[in-house]
Design a protein around this motif. Structure first.
Motif, mmCIF file in Angstrom:
data_model
loop_
_atom_site.group_PDB
_atom_site.id
_atom_site.type_symbol
_atom_site.label_atom_id
_atom_site.label_comp_id
_atom_site.label_asym_id
_atom_site.label_seq_id
_atom_site.Cartn_x
_atom_site.Cartn_y
_atom_site.Cartn_z
ATOM 1 N N MET A 1 -35.117 -6.403 -15.768
ATOM 2 C CA MET A 1 -34.784 -6.580 -14.327
ATOM 3 C C MET A 1 -34.756 -8.305 -13.996
ATOM 4 O O MET A 1 -35.391 -8.783 -14.619
ATOM 5 C CB MET A 1 -36.215 -5.969 -13.651
ATOM 6 N N THR A 2 -33.842 -8.538 -13.356
ATOM 7 C CA THR A 2 -33.933 -9.898 -12.945
ATOM 8 C C THR A 2 -34.972 -10.403 -12.144
ATOM 9 O O THR A 2 -35.470 -9.864 -11.487
ATOM 10 C CB THR A 2 -32.391 -10.238 -12.190
ATOM 11 N N GLU A 3 -35.181 -11.698 -12.707
ATOM 12 C CA GLU A 3 -36.489 -12.375 -12.059
ATOM 13 C C GLU A 3 -36.161 -13.475 -11.041
ATOM 14 O O GLU A 3 -34.989 -14.108 -11.512
ATOM 15 C CB GLU A 3 -37.523 -12.995 -12.938
ATOM 16 N N TYR A 4 -36.670 -13.516 -9.621
ATOM 17 C CA TYR A 4 -36.019 -14.563 -8.821
ATOM 18 C C TYR A 4 -37.193 -15.530 -8.698
ATOM 19 O O TYR A 4 -38.427 -15.075 -8.721
ATOM 20 C CB TYR A 4 -35.916 -13.748 -7.410
ATOM 21 N N LEU A 5 -36.926 -16.660 -8.385
ATOM 22 C CA LEU A 5 -37.726 -17.716 -8.420
ATOM 23 C C LEU A 5 -38.673 -17.501 -7.093
ATOM 24 O O LEU A 5 -38.102 -17.062 -5.853
ATOM 25 C CB LEU A 5 -37.153 -19.052 -8.088
ATOM 26 N N THR A 6 -39.730 -17.745 -6.866
ATOM 27 C CA THR A 6 -40.667 -17.407 -5.761
ATOM 28 C C THR A 6 -40.677 -18.710 -4.986
ATOM 29 O O THR A 6 -40.306 -19.849 -5.197
ATOM 30 C CB THR A 6 -42.115 -17.327 -6.375
ATOM 31 N N ALA A 7 -41.270 -18.661 -3.816
ATOM 32 C CA ALA A 7 -41.352 -19.898 -2.802
ATOM 33 C C ALA A 7 -41.900 -20.915 -3.364
ATOM 34 O O ALA A 7 -41.605 -21.900 -3.312
ATOM 35 C CB ALA A 7 -41.630 -19.265 -1.603
ATOM 36 N N ASP A 8 -43.042 -20.615 -3.956
ATOM 37 C CA ASP A 8 -43.705 -21.760 -4.625
ATOM 38 C C ASP A 8 -43.056 -22.223 -5.877
ATOM 39 O O ASP A 8 -43.057 -23.758 -6.012
ATOM 40 C CB ASP A 8 -45.138 -21.194 -5.023
ATOM 41 N N GLN A 9 -42.255 -21.670 -6.622
ATOM 42 C CA GLN A 9 -41.406 -22.091 -7.690
ATOM 43 C C GLN A 9 -40.261 -23.111 -7.169
ATOM 44 O O GLN A 9 -39.981 -24.222 -7.511
ATOM 45 C CB GLN A 9 -40.850 -21.360 -8.358
ATOM 46 N N LEU A 10 -39.700 -22.464 -5.903
ATOM 47 C CA LEU A 10 -38.487 -23.463 -5.317
ATOM 48 C C LEU A 10 -39.203 -24.727 -4.669
ATOM 49 O O LEU A 10 -38.507 -25.803 -4.993
ATOM 50 C CB LEU A 10 -38.064 -22.642 -4.060
ATOM 51 N N THR A 11 -40.476 -24.584 -4.195
ATOM 52 C CA THR A 11 -40.964 -26.031 -3.540
ATOM 53 C C THR A 11 -41.372 -26.711 -4.884
ATOM 54 O O THR A 11 -41.020 -28.211 -4.621
ATOM 55 C CB THR A 11 -42.184 -25.699 -2.858
ATOM 56 N N ALA A 12 -41.618 -26.365 -5.867
ATOM 57 C CA ALA A 12 -42.097 -27.140 -7.198
ATOM 58 C C ALA A 12 -40.773 -27.665 -7.786
ATOM 59 O O ALA A 12 -40.925 -28.954 -7.973
ATOM 60 C CB ALA A 12 -42.803 -26.295 -7.897
ATOM 61 N N ARG A 13 -39.873 -26.921 -7.480
ATOM 62 C CA ARG A 13 -38.526 -27.538 -8.233
ATOM 63 C C ARG A 13 -37.904 -28.734 -7.381
ATOM 64 O O ARG A 13 -37.693 -29.673 -7.935
ATOM 65 C CB ARG A 13 -37.555 -26.442 -8.285
ATOM 66 N N THR A 14 -37.944 -28.301 -6.161
ATOM 67 C CA THR A 14 -37.825 -29.682 -5.212
ATOM 68 C C THR A 14 -38.434 -30.846 -5.369
ATOM 69 O O THR A 14 -37.839 -32.055 -5.449
ATOM 70 C CB THR A 14 -37.614 -29.107 -3.734
ATOM 71 N N GLU A 15 -39.642 -30.561 -5.411
ATOM 72 C CA GLU A 15 -40.739 -31.779 -5.474
ATOM 73 C C GLU A 15 -40.510 -32.666 -6.994
ATOM 74 O O GLU A 15 -40.583 -33.834 -6.964
ATOM 75 C CB GLU A 15 -42.064 -31.595 -5.547
ATOM 76 N N HIS A 16 -40.133 -31.811 -7.901
ATOM 77 C CA HIS A 16 -39.591 -32.209 -9.422
ATOM 78 C C HIS A 16 -38.701 -33.190 -9.277
ATOM 79 O O HIS A 16 -38.459 -34.071 -9.820
ATOM 80 C CB HIS A 16 -39.605 -31.309 -10.270
#
Length: 313
Positions: A1-16
Protein backbone atom coordinates in the motif's frame (compact mmCIF):
# COMPACT_ATOMS: atom_id res chain seq x y z
CA UNK A 1 0.00 0.00 0.00
CA UNK A 2 1.26 3.45 -0.93
CA UNK A 3 2.24 5.61 2.04
CA UNK A 4 1.42 9.32 2.01
CA UNK A 5 3.37 11.98 3.85
CA UNK A 6 1.58 13.24 6.95
CA UNK A 7 0.97 16.88 7.79
CA UNK A 8 3.82 16.77 10.31
CA UNK A 9 6.18 15.27 7.73
CA UNK A 10 5.23 17.94 5.19
CA UNK A 11 5.90 20.68 7.72
CA UNK A 12 9.24 19.13 8.64
CA UNK A 13 10.20 18.91 4.96
CA UNK A 14 9.44 22.59 4.42
CA UNK A 15 11.34 23.62 7.53
CA UNK A 16 14.30 21.51 6.42
CA UNK A 17 14.29 23.18 3.00
CA UNK A 18 14.19 26.67 4.55
CA UNK A 19 17.00 25.92 6.99
CA UNK A 20 19.13 24.21 4.37
CA UNK A 21 18.79 27.09 1.91
CA UNK A 22 19.74 29.57 4.64
CA UNK A 23 22.81 27.54 5.62
CA UNK A 24 23.92 27.14 2.01
CA UNK A 25 23.50 30.86 1.34
CA UNK A 26 25.46 31.82 4.43
CA UNK A 27 28.30 29.56 3.32
CA UNK A 28 28.30 31.53 0.05
CA UNK A 29 28.64 34.82 1.91
CA UNK A 30 24.99 35.89 1.85
CA UNK A 31 23.64 37.54 5.00
CA UNK A 32 20.59 35.60 6.21
CA UNK A 33 18.83 36.36 9.49
CA UNK A 34 15.13 35.79 8.71
CA UNK A 35 14.53 33.23 5.93
CA UNK A 36 10.86 33.37 4.95
CA UNK A 37 8.95 30.95 2.73
CA UNK A 38 7.13 32.73 -0.12
CA UNK A 39 5.74 29.58 -1.75
CA UNK A 40 5.50 25.92 -0.81
CA UNK A 41 4.27 23.36 -3.33
CA UNK A 42 6.46 21.48 -5.81
CA UNK A 43 9.26 23.75 -4.66
CA UNK A 44 9.88 25.77 -1.53
CA UNK A 45 10.74 29.35 -2.46
CA UNK A 46 12.52 31.24 0.32
CA UNK A 47 13.33 34.93 0.64
CA UNK A 48 16.66 34.98 2.44
CA UNK A 49 16.03 38.19 4.36
CA UNK A 50 17.51 40.72 4.71
CA UNK A 51 19.44 39.97 1.51
CA UNK A 52 17.74 40.46 -1.88
CA UNK A 53 18.09 36.75 -2.62
CA UNK A 54 15.48 34.06 -3.18
CA UNK A 55 16.27 30.35 -3.05
CA UNK A 56 14.15 27.89 -5.00
CA UNK A 57 14.39 24.34 -3.67
CA UNK A 58 12.46 21.60 -5.55
CA UNK A 59 11.05 19.13 -3.02
CA UNK A 60 8.48 17.11 -5.00
CA UNK A 61 10.37 15.25 -7.69
CA UNK A 62 10.03 12.05 -9.72
CA UNK A 63 12.29 9.31 -8.33
CA UNK A 64 14.25 9.16 -11.60
CA UNK A 65 15.47 12.73 -11.01
CA UNK A 66 18.77 11.72 -9.43
CA UNK A 67 21.23 14.44 -8.29
CA UNK A 68 22.96 14.61 -11.67
CA UNK A 69 19.66 14.89 -13.55
CA UNK A 70 18.34 17.56 -11.23
CA UNK A 71 21.55 19.60 -11.34
CA UNK A 72 21.61 19.39 -15.13
CA UNK A 73 18.04 20.64 -15.33
CA UNK A 74 18.80 23.54 -13.00
CA UNK A 75 22.02 24.39 -14.82
CA UNK A 76 20.14 24.57 -18.12
CA UNK A 77 17.62 26.94 -16.58
CA UNK A 78 20.36 29.19 -15.23
CA UNK A 79 22.17 29.19 -18.58
CA UNK A 80 19.06 30.15 -20.54
CA UNK A 81 18.01 32.88 -18.10
CA UNK A 82 21.53 34.31 -17.94
CA UNK A 83 21.62 34.39 -21.74
CA UNK A 84 18.24 36.16 -21.93
CA UNK A 85 19.42 38.67 -19.34
CA UNK A 86 22.60 39.27 -21.30
CA UNK A 87 20.53 40.02 -24.39
CA UNK A 88 18.55 42.63 -22.49
CA UNK A 89 15.31 40.68 -22.11
CA UNK A 90 13.07 41.08 -19.03
CA UNK A 91 13.64 38.05 -16.79
CA UNK A 92 13.92 37.46 -13.07
CA UNK A 93 17.73 37.33 -12.88
CA UNK A 94 19.86 34.80 -11.06
CA UNK A 95 21.32 36.34 -7.93
CA UNK A 96 24.62 38.13 -8.65
CA UNK A 97 25.67 37.49 -5.05
CA UNK A 98 26.37 33.77 -5.58
CA UNK A 99 27.99 31.69 -8.35
CA UNK A 100 25.82 30.83 -11.34
CA UNK A 101 25.48 27.17 -10.35
CA UNK A 102 22.97 24.96 -8.59
CA UNK A 103 23.96 24.20 -5.00
CA UNK A 104 23.44 20.80 -3.41
CA UNK A 105 23.24 20.44 0.36
CA UNK A 106 21.68 17.87 2.70
CA UNK A 107 19.97 16.04 -0.13
CA UNK A 108 18.48 19.18 -1.68
CA UNK A 109 19.48 21.00 -4.86
CA UNK A 110 18.72 24.71 -5.10
CA UNK A 111 19.18 27.79 -7.23
CA UNK A 112 19.41 31.41 -6.10
CA UNK A 113 17.56 34.34 -7.69
CA UNK A 114 17.33 38.06 -7.23
CA UNK A 115 14.39 39.11 -5.08
CA UNK A 116 11.85 41.29 -6.90
CA UNK A 117 8.83 43.07 -5.46
CA UNK A 118 5.52 41.95 -6.95
CA UNK A 119 3.46 44.96 -8.04
CA UNK A 120 -0.05 44.16 -9.17
CA UNK A 121 -2.09 41.32 -10.63
CA UNK A 122 -1.18 39.60 -13.91
CA UNK A 123 -2.64 40.95 -17.14
CA UNK A 124 -3.32 37.68 -18.98
CA UNK A 125 -3.96 39.30 -22.35
CA UNK A 126 -0.77 41.35 -22.19
CA UNK A 127 1.22 38.38 -20.88
CA UNK A 128 0.05 36.37 -23.89
CA UNK A 129 1.30 39.08 -26.23
CA UNK A 130 4.58 39.18 -24.33
CA UNK A 131 4.91 35.43 -24.86
CA UNK A 132 5.36 36.09 -28.56
CA UNK A 133 8.25 38.42 -27.64
CA UNK A 134 9.72 35.64 -25.51
CA UNK A 135 9.53 33.13 -28.34
CA UNK A 136 11.19 35.58 -30.67
CA UNK A 137 14.00 36.04 -28.14
CA UNK A 138 14.43 32.33 -27.39
CA UNK A 139 14.62 31.50 -31.09
CA UNK A 140 18.13 32.99 -31.05
CA UNK A 141 19.38 30.81 -28.19
CA UNK A 142 22.07 28.42 -29.43
CA UNK A 143 22.66 26.30 -26.32
CA UNK A 144 21.89 22.58 -26.23
CA UNK A 145 18.37 21.71 -25.12
CA UNK A 146 16.61 18.38 -24.83
CA UNK A 147 13.63 17.74 -27.07
CA UNK A 148 10.28 18.07 -25.22
CA UNK A 149 11.88 17.30 -21.87
CA UNK A 150 8.70 17.95 -19.80
CA UNK A 151 7.05 15.02 -21.60
CA UNK A 152 9.81 12.62 -22.61
CA UNK A 153 11.61 12.76 -19.25
CA UNK A 154 8.44 12.16 -17.24
CA UNK A 155 5.57 10.36 -18.97
CA UNK A 156 7.08 6.92 -19.80
CA UNK A 157 8.60 6.63 -16.32
CA UNK A 158 5.40 7.73 -14.59
CA UNK A 159 3.23 5.26 -16.51
CA UNK A 160 5.58 2.47 -15.46
CA UNK A 161 5.45 3.67 -11.84
CA UNK A 162 1.63 3.61 -11.87
CA UNK A 163 1.48 -0.10 -12.72
CA UNK A 164 -0.18 -1.97 -9.89
CA UNK A 165 -1.08 1.26 -8.04
CA UNK A 166 -4.89 1.52 -8.37
CA UNK A 167 -4.97 3.77 -5.31
CA UNK A 168 -3.14 6.36 -7.42
CA UNK A 169 -4.78 5.85 -10.81
CA UNK A 170 -7.71 3.67 -11.80
CA UNK A 171 -6.57 0.77 -14.04
CA UNK A 172 -8.95 1.92 -16.80
CA UNK A 173 -7.36 5.36 -16.73
CA UNK A 174 -3.88 3.84 -16.83
CA UNK A 175 -4.90 1.74 -19.82
CA UNK A 176 -6.12 4.84 -21.63
CA UNK A 177 -2.92 6.72 -20.74
CA UNK A 178 -0.76 3.93 -22.16
CA UNK A 179 -2.80 3.77 -25.37
CA UNK A 180 -2.54 7.54 -25.70
CA UNK A 181 1.22 7.49 -25.20
CA UNK A 182 1.53 4.82 -27.89
CA UNK A 183 -0.03 7.33 -30.28
CA UNK A 184 1.84 10.38 -29.03
CA UNK A 185 5.33 8.96 -28.55
CA UNK A 186 6.14 8.56 -32.28
CA UNK A 187 5.26 12.25 -32.74
CA UNK A 188 6.56 13.77 -29.50
CA UNK A 189 9.51 11.46 -28.86
CA UNK A 190 11.80 13.20 -31.34
CA UNK A 191 12.00 16.36 -33.40
CA UNK A 192 12.06 14.26 -36.56
CA UNK A 193 8.83 12.55 -35.52
CA UNK A 194 7.14 15.88 -34.85
CA UNK A 195 8.26 17.41 -38.13
CA UNK A 196 7.02 14.42 -40.09
CA UNK A 197 3.54 15.01 -38.67
CA UNK A 198 3.70 18.83 -38.58
CA UNK A 199 6.19 19.93 -41.25
CA UNK A 200 5.20 23.62 -41.13
CA UNK A 201 4.90 24.10 -37.35
CA UNK A 202 7.47 26.28 -35.58
CA UNK A 203 10.06 24.35 -33.55
CA UNK A 204 12.57 26.21 -31.36
CA UNK A 205 13.66 26.76 -27.74
CA UNK A 206 10.52 27.39 -25.66
CA UNK A 207 9.70 28.23 -22.04
CA UNK A 208 8.17 24.81 -21.44
CA UNK A 209 5.61 25.75 -18.79
CA UNK A 210 3.00 28.26 -19.94
CA UNK A 211 4.98 31.54 -19.89
CA UNK A 212 1.83 33.69 -19.75
CA UNK A 213 1.24 32.24 -16.26
CA UNK A 214 4.88 32.52 -15.25
CA UNK A 215 5.40 36.26 -15.32
CA UNK A 216 6.00 38.45 -12.29
CA UNK A 217 4.47 41.90 -12.42
CA UNK A 218 6.89 44.61 -11.29
CA UNK A 219 6.71 48.38 -11.07
CA UNK A 220 7.69 49.06 -14.68
CA UNK A 221 6.34 45.98 -16.45
CA UNK A 222 6.72 42.25 -16.10
CA UNK A 223 9.53 39.72 -15.84
CA UNK A 224 9.53 36.20 -17.23
CA UNK A 225 10.20 33.59 -14.58
CA UNK A 226 10.38 29.86 -13.81
CA UNK A 227 12.28 28.36 -16.71
CA UNK A 228 12.63 24.97 -14.98
CA UNK A 229 11.03 23.20 -17.97
CA UNK A 230 12.85 25.11 -20.72
CA UNK A 231 13.17 22.80 -23.70
CA UNK A 232 13.27 22.51 -27.47
CA UNK A 233 9.83 21.92 -28.90
CA UNK A 234 6.82 23.30 -30.77
CA UNK A 235 5.72 26.77 -29.67
CA UNK A 236 2.22 25.31 -29.25
CA UNK A 237 3.40 23.50 -26.12
CA UNK A 238 3.58 26.83 -24.29
CA UNK A 239 -0.18 27.28 -24.91
CA UNK A 240 -1.44 23.74 -24.34
CA UNK A 241 -5.03 23.73 -22.95
CA UNK A 242 -5.36 27.52 -23.22
CA UNK A 243 -8.76 28.79 -24.48
CA UNK A 244 -9.05 29.76 -28.18
CA UNK A 245 -9.17 33.48 -27.45
CA UNK A 246 -5.70 33.28 -25.92
CA UNK A 247 -4.36 31.67 -29.08
CA UNK A 248 -5.89 34.52 -31.09
CA UNK A 249 -4.10 37.11 -28.94
CA UNK A 250 -0.82 35.28 -29.39
CA UNK A 251 -1.32 35.01 -33.15
CA UNK A 252 -1.96 38.75 -33.44
CA UNK A 253 1.24 39.51 -31.55
CA UNK A 254 3.24 36.94 -33.51
CA UNK A 255 2.06 38.34 -36.83
CA UNK A 256 3.27 41.83 -35.84
CA UNK A 257 6.69 40.31 -35.15
CA UNK A 258 6.77 38.48 -38.48
CA UNK A 259 6.37 35.10 -36.78
CA UNK A 260 4.16 32.15 -37.63
CA UNK A 261 1.03 31.77 -35.50
CA UNK A 262 -0.14 28.71 -33.61
CA UNK A 263 -1.26 25.64 -35.55
CA UNK A 264 -4.74 24.53 -34.38
CA UNK A 265 -4.11 20.83 -34.96
CA UNK A 266 -0.76 21.03 -33.19
CA UNK A 267 -2.49 22.80 -30.29
CA UNK A 268 -4.93 19.90 -29.99
CA UNK A 269 -2.09 17.38 -29.81
CA UNK A 270 -0.24 19.55 -27.30
CA UNK A 271 -3.41 19.70 -25.21
CA UNK A 272 -3.50 15.91 -25.15
CA UNK A 273 0.18 15.84 -24.19
CA UNK A 274 -0.43 18.33 -21.37
CA UNK A 275 -3.28 16.19 -20.06
CA UNK A 276 -0.98 13.18 -20.11
CA UNK A 277 1.65 15.19 -18.24
CA UNK A 278 -0.97 15.83 -15.55
CA UNK A 279 -1.77 12.11 -15.35
CA UNK A 280 1.98 11.51 -15.02
CA UNK A 281 1.97 13.63 -11.86
CA UNK A 282 -0.07 11.01 -9.99
CA UNK A 283 3.00 9.09 -8.71
CA UNK A 284 3.97 12.34 -6.92
CA UNK A 285 0.76 12.50 -4.87
CA UNK A 286 2.20 10.55 -1.89
CA UNK A 287 4.89 13.25 -1.63
CA UNK A 288 2.30 16.04 -1.97
CA UNK A 289 -1.13 14.69 -0.94
CA UNK A 290 -3.06 17.89 -1.75
CA UNK A 291 -2.00 17.44 -5.37
CA UNK A 292 -4.44 14.58 -5.95
CA UNK A 293 -7.51 16.72 -5.33
CA UNK A 294 -6.08 19.53 -7.44
CA UNK A 295 -5.42 17.25 -10.41
CA UNK A 296 -8.83 15.58 -10.37
CA UNK A 297 -10.74 18.15 -12.48
CA UNK A 298 -8.09 17.93 -15.21
CA UNK A 299 -8.20 14.13 -15.17
CA UNK A 300 -12.00 14.21 -15.37
CA UNK A 301 -11.75 16.45 -18.45
CA UNK A 302 -9.04 14.24 -19.92
CA UNK A 303 -11.31 11.17 -19.78
CA UNK A 304 -13.84 12.97 -21.98
CA UNK A 305 -11.31 14.37 -24.45
CA UNK A 306 -10.39 12.91 -27.87
CA UNK A 307 -7.63 10.32 -27.60
CA UNK A 308 -4.22 11.92 -28.38
CA UNK A 309 -5.95 15.13 -29.48
CA UNK A 310 -7.49 13.34 -32.45
CA UNK A 311 -4.10 12.33 -33.78
CA UNK A 312 -5.37 8.92 -34.87
CA UNK A 313 -8.53 10.24 -36.59
Amino acid sequence: MTEYLTADQLTARTEHAIATAAEAARDLGVEVTDPTALYDAFSVVVHLKPSPVVARIPIVLPPEYDPATQAGRQRTELDVVAWLLGQGHPVVPPSPLVPLEPVRRDGLSMTFWQYVEVAGEPDWAENTRRSADLHQALAEYQGALQWMAPINNVVPQALAALEGKPELLDPADLDRAKREWELLEPVLGSRAGWEREFPTATVQPIHGDAPAYNMIMVGDGALWADFEDVTAGPVEWDFALFPPEIAELYNEAAEKLGMRGLDERALAVMGAARNLQVVACMPLVPQFPALGEGLQPVIDGWRASPLAGGLAD
